[in-house]
Motif scaffolding. Sequence first.
Motif, PDB file in Angstrom:
ATOM      1  N   LYS A 126       0.823  -1.206   0.000  1.00  0.00           N
ATOM      2  CA  LYS A 126       0.000   0.000   0.000  1.00  0.00           C
ATOM      3  C   LYS A 126       0.857   1.256   0.000  1.00  0.00           C
ATOM      4  O   LYS A 126       1.874   1.336   0.682  1.00  0.00           O
TER       5      LYS A 126
ATOM      6  N   GLY B 161      -1.052   4.377   0.020  1.00  0.00           N
ATOM      7  CA  GLY B 161      -1.976   5.395   0.487  1.00  0.00           C
ATOM      8  C   GLY B 161      -3.011   5.749  -0.552  1.00  0.00           C
ATOM      9  O   GLY B 161      -2.793   5.603  -1.763  1.00  0.00           O
ATOM     10  N   MET B 162      -4.196   6.176  -0.098  1.00  0.00           N
ATOM     11  CA  MET B 162      -5.300   6.582  -0.967  1.00  0.00           C
ATOM     12  C   MET B 162      -5.735   5.449  -1.901  1.00  0.00           C
ATOM     13  O   MET B 162      -6.237   5.682  -2.992  1.00  0.00           O
TER      14      MET B 162
ATOM     15  N   LYS C 291      -1.558   1.056  -4.788  1.00  0.00           N
ATOM     16  CA  LYS C 291      -0.648  -0.015  -4.383  1.00  0.00           C
ATOM     17  C   LYS C 291       0.413  -0.207  -5.465  1.00  0.00           C
ATOM     18  O   LYS C 291       0.202   0.157  -6.623  1.00  0.00           O
TER      19      LYS C 291
ATOM     20  N   GLN D 153      -8.659   8.189  -8.726  1.00  0.00           N
ATOM     21  CA  GLN D 153      -7.482   8.574  -7.940  1.00  0.00           C
ATOM     22  C   GLN D 153      -6.383   9.093  -8.863  1.00  0.00           C
ATOM     23  O   GLN D 153      -6.163   8.559  -9.954  1.00  0.00           O
TER      24      GLN D 153
END
Length: 213
Positions: A109, A111-112, A115, A136
């Motif tokens: 991971k 974040g947000m 990955k 994203q």
Amino acid sequence: MNAITHHIPDQLLAAYAAGSLPKPFALVIAAHVSLCDSCRAGLAAHEAVGGAVLEDMATAPVEADVKAALMAMLDGPEAAPEPRAAKRRGVYPGPVMGALKGRAPRWKKMGMGVKQCILDAGEAGSVRLLYIPPGQAVPDHTHGGLELTLVLQGSFSDEAGRFGVGDVEIADQEIEHTPVADEGLPCICLAATDAPLRFNAFVPRMLQPIFRI
């Protein structure tokens, strides 16, 4: 699969055919060629020209130890991945499955919902799988060198346009962009770089050493 509209430039195909590309870029090109009839034909043409040149060259005896060393290099881990492997596992073409050693990606991971799975990293650069949720964005950045990004699932859009499955975006120091995963399936990409990215925002720059990007 949607029609592929962003291809590998001819000079990179020629370099791949000659075996002169760093391993990270060679993997991206091998994966693209395994998906793209047009670039596969272009690569075959470059290989045919190279073969004709070799046939016209004068031959000379090669010592046994030199020949053995050469064959070891060709069979070793740095050999260019085979682009014609048609077998796929899910969204991953044969050359990518080879880099994964037949296993599923080991995602880490960032974040947000983003990955990554680093497939190879060294002095010549790095190549990784990226998983980006719909909507994203990858933080605004430019590049310290060359970056090749191949879409394996979903799509993303940036200042240069939209990139779907099989498309390759080529970016360098002249390109500043903010890729955003389109709505629909999560965007999975194969990305190779020969230098760290140059993020404009403070937080991504602070996290760079951790994520090795």
